[in-house]
Design a protein around this motif. Structure first.
Motif, PDB file in Angstrom:
ATOM      1  N   SER A  28      42.714  37.954  36.312  1.00 42.10           N
ATOM      2  CA  SER A  28      41.452  38.347  36.940  1.00 42.10           C
ATOM      3  C   SER A  28      41.788  39.147  38.198  1.00 42.10           C
ATOM      4  O   SER A  28      42.954  39.258  38.585  1.00 42.10           O
ATOM      5  N   ASP A  29      40.761  39.690  38.787  1.00 39.98           N
ATOM      6  CA  ASP A  29      40.878  40.369  40.087  1.00 39.98           C
ATOM      7  C   ASP A  29      41.897  41.504  40.104  1.00 39.98           C
ATOM      8  O   ASP A  29      42.588  41.711  41.097  1.00 39.98           O
TER       9      ASP A  29
ATOM     10  N   ASN B  77      37.270  40.215  27.153  1.00 39.34           N
ATOM     11  CA  ASN B  77      36.728  39.668  28.387  1.00 39.34           C
ATOM     12  C   ASN B  77      35.988  38.377  28.086  1.00 39.34           C
ATOM     13  O   ASN B  77      35.289  38.279  27.089  1.00 39.34           O
TER      14      ASN B  77
ATOM     15  N   ALA C 202      37.595  36.130  33.962  1.00 42.74           N
ATOM     16  CA  ALA C 202      38.947  36.144  33.406  1.00 42.74           C
ATOM     17  C   ALA C 202      39.003  37.078  32.214  1.00 42.74           C
ATOM     18  O   ALA C 202      38.027  37.238  31.495  1.00 42.74           O
ATOM     19  N   THR C 203      40.147  37.663  32.023  1.00 41.43           N
ATOM     20  CA  THR C 203      40.387  38.507  30.867  1.00 41.43           C
ATOM     21  C   THR C 203      41.601  37.981  30.134  1.00 41.43           C
ATOM     22  O   THR C 203      42.649  37.766  30.739  1.00 41.43           O
TER      23      THR C 203
ATOM     24  N   ASN D 238      34.577  35.888  39.676  1.00 40.79           N
ATOM     25  CA  ASN D 238      35.745  36.356  38.950  1.00 40.79           C
ATOM     26  C   ASN D 238      35.556  36.140  37.453  1.00 40.79           C
ATOM     27  O   ASN D 238      35.173  35.067  37.031  1.00 40.79           O
TER      28      ASN D 238
ATOM     29  N   GLU E  89      34.862  31.071  29.896  1.00 40.88           N
ATOM     30  CA  GLU E  89      36.046  30.718  30.678  1.00 40.88           C
ATOM     31  C   GLU E  89      36.005  29.245  31.064  1.00 40.88           C
ATOM     32  O   GLU E  89      37.012  28.534  30.958  1.00 40.88           O
TER      33      GLU E  89
ATOM     34  N   MET F  59      43.351  31.245  39.660  1.00 45.80           N
ATOM     35  CA  MET F  59      42.096  31.934  39.854  1.00 45.80           C
ATOM     36  C   MET F  59      41.159  31.080  40.672  1.00 45.80           C
ATOM     37  O   MET F  59      41.068  29.884  40.486  1.00 45.80           O
TER      38      MET F  59
END
Length: 170
Positions: free
Chosen positions: A132-133, A154, A10-11, A8, A160, A1
């Protein structure tokens, strides 16, 4: 990432499957999407719990490297907290409480942990993803026809960063 831009998010996603092999099949789909730049796969782990086994088998995606990949310590601690805690009993309750608290600091709540623990049982599997993304419509299309339950958390940029600081490979 790419964290430099700060845009961005992150999940941490858990996909639960009703078969011990479902998570492996889904990981192949995610890896394909990643190669086509339709999602950024930062790291992954699989939990597979075959019928007749007392506990699940776990594995981390070993091909990940660099700034995006989390260490085996993260996955080991998270998966241990979710799946091995009932085996340890009260003796390590204080240590588990502290560990659980440190995960809460990075956006992984007790409710998330309890939810995964209650849903991933014998005869099932789960795919843990840090992504992500995602190009949502393409990802949704790729998973069409797969039978799974989505459990997602999330992470804020701050959570993150804390997670990476605590567990990222040097």
């Amino acid at each position: 990432m790419n964290i430099k831009g700060g845009l961005n998010i992150a999940t941490l996603t858990v996909l639960k499957f009703n078969t011990p092999r479902g998570a492996e099949d889904a990981l192949a789909v995610v890896e394909d999407l990643s190669k086509r730049q339709l999602i950024t796969l930062q790291d992954a782990a699989i939990v597979s719990w075959p019928e007749g086994k007392k506990k699940p088998e776990t594995s981390q995606l070993t091909s990940m490297a660099g700034a995006g990949a989390l260490s085996g310590a993260f996955w080991g601690m998270l998966l241990g907290l979710i799946f091995l805690v009932p085996i340890f009993g009260i003796v390590v309750g204080t240590a588990i409480g502290a560990l659980s608290g440190s995960f809460a600091d990075v956006g992984i709540s007790d409710d998330f942990i309890k939810s995964v623990r209650s849903k991933v049982t014998e005869g099932t599997s789960a795919l843990f993803l840090m992504t992500s993304d995602a190009v949502q419509d393409k990802v949704k299309e790729a998973f069409k026809g797969m039978d799974f339950e989505l459990i997602a958390s999330n992470l804020s940029k701050e959570e993150e960063d804390k997670l990476r600081e605590a567990f990222a490979e040097e």
